[in-house]
Design an enzyme around this catalytic site. Structure first.
Site, mmCIF file in Angstrom:
data_model
loop_
_atom_site.group_PDB
_atom_site.id
_atom_site.type_symbol
_atom_site.label_atom_id
_atom_site.label_comp_id
_atom_site.label_asym_id
_atom_site.label_seq_id
_atom_site.Cartn_x
_atom_site.Cartn_y
_atom_site.Cartn_z
ATOM 1 N N CYS A 1 0.871 -1.317 -0.049
ATOM 2 C CA CYS A 1 0.200 0.155 0.025
ATOM 3 C C CYS A 1 0.833 1.439 -0.164
ATOM 4 O O CYS A 1 1.499 1.464 -1.101
ATOM 5 C CB CYS A 1 -0.893 -0.084 1.089
ATOM 6 S SG CYS A 1 -2.471 0.852 0.889
ATOM 7 N N HIS B 1 -3.502 -4.910 1.629
ATOM 8 C CA HIS B 1 -2.978 -5.018 3.049
ATOM 9 C C HIS B 1 -2.983 -6.472 3.209
ATOM 10 O O HIS B 1 -3.874 -6.866 4.018
ATOM 11 C CB HIS B 1 -3.718 -4.305 3.915
ATOM 12 C CG HIS B 1 -3.321 -2.728 4.132
ATOM 13 N ND1 HIS B 1 -2.421 -2.397 4.771
ATOM 14 C CD2 HIS B 1 -3.977 -1.824 3.458
ATOM 15 C CE1 HIS B 1 -2.429 -0.889 4.695
ATOM 16 N NE2 HIS B 1 -3.374 -0.641 3.862
ATOM 17 N N GLU C 1 -1.506 -8.239 5.573
ATOM 18 C CA GLU C 1 -1.068 -8.462 7.046
ATOM 19 C C GLU C 1 -2.497 -8.447 7.708
ATOM 20 O O GLU C 1 -2.762 -8.729 8.794
ATOM 21 C CB GLU C 1 -0.091 -7.325 7.613
ATOM 22 C CG GLU C 1 -0.957 -6.187 7.733
ATOM 23 C CD GLU C 1 -0.883 -5.155 6.590
ATOM 24 O OE1 GLU C 1 -0.957 -5.706 5.465
ATOM 25 O OE2 GLU C 1 -1.410 -3.854 6.868
HETATM 26 N N1 GLN Z 1 -3.716 6.242 0.972
HETATM 27 C C1 GLN Z 1 -2.490 6.105 1.673
HETATM 28 C C2 GLN Z 1 -1.389 7.060 0.845
HETATM 29 O O1 GLN Z 1 -1.478 7.437 -0.106
HETATM 30 C C3 GLN Z 1 -2.260 4.504 1.746
HETATM 31 C C4 GLN Z 1 -2.996 4.047 2.380
HETATM 32 C C5 GLN Z 1 -2.738 2.687 2.964
HETATM 33 O O2 GLN Z 1 -1.400 2.570 3.234
HETATM 34 N N2 GLN Z 1 -3.579 2.061 3.745
HETATM 35 O O3 GLN Z 1 -0.256 7.016 1.581
#
Ligand code: GLN
Length: 197
Positions: free
Chosen positions: A86, A177, A179
């Protein structure tokens, strides 16, 4: 054997990743020693690294301020495994499309932050992932979309026609994610390459 794993912990989710790494290592009959990394000097001792989700602009700023960024780049240059998830994917990319992020240039993809919608649009989807048998339960939270995939980058999974998991050399990177469920197969895939769970 003991797997020494570093979870980048300047900001974002750490403990769930640590548990997933432990489960993946156990499946391979290995112990794991997990370091939460908030300052420089620890990454060089790690066999594998995890760049977690969180807020990519904050993670990027702190990695450079604490001089951890250069150590992550050296880790990858030494061909050691990384799982980036992410916000971790955004920071590791070659093109995060956001001037506030000083990218690490490690995964040759263009990403669009928050392109899967806002917090309320978080969702879980069963994903077919190359190298895994049964679908992986992927949790997307304000997830980035991978809009362009460079040459030499393998797309491991797609959702809605767009790449959401890729491999670039020693790095596996996901929009979602891995995890947040009990399923540790993405950690296994990233760190051991053959899934035994
Ligand atoms: N929206 C977050 C970002 O752009 C990432 C979201 C996340 O890691 N769950 O940094």
């Amino acid at each position: 054997m003991t797997l020494t794993a570093g979870v980048i912990a300047v900001q974002g989710d750490v403990s769930e990743h640590a548990a997933a790494i432990e489960r993946a290592a156990q499946a391979h009959g290995e112990d794991s020693e997990i370091h939460e990394i908030r300052q420089s000097g620890i990454v060089p001792d790690c066999d594998v690294l995890l760049l977690p989700g969180g807020e990519s602009t904050t993670i990027s700023r702190l990695l450079h301020r604490e001089e951890i960024a250069e150590e992550i780049i050296d880790h990858v240059a030494a061909n050691k495994p990384v799982l980036a998830t992410c916000a971790g994917l955004i920071v590791a990319s070659t093109d995060p499309q956001d001037d506030r992020i000083e990218e690490l240039d490690l995964v040759d993809v263009t990403v669009q932050r928050n392109a899967f919608g806002r917090q309320k649009d978080s969702f879980e989807a069963p994903l077919d992932v190359t190298g895994l048998g049964d679908p992986f339960p992927a949790v997307f939270i304000r997830a980035p979309v991978i809009s362009e995939v460079g040459e030499g980058v393998e797309t491991l999974a797609e959702w809605d026609g767009r790449a959401v998991a890729v491999r670039d050399g020693p790095i596996v990177a996901t929009s979602f994610h891995p995890e947040l469920t009990e399923d540790s197969r993405m950690h296994d895939l990233a760190f051991f390459e053959t899934v035994e769970l």
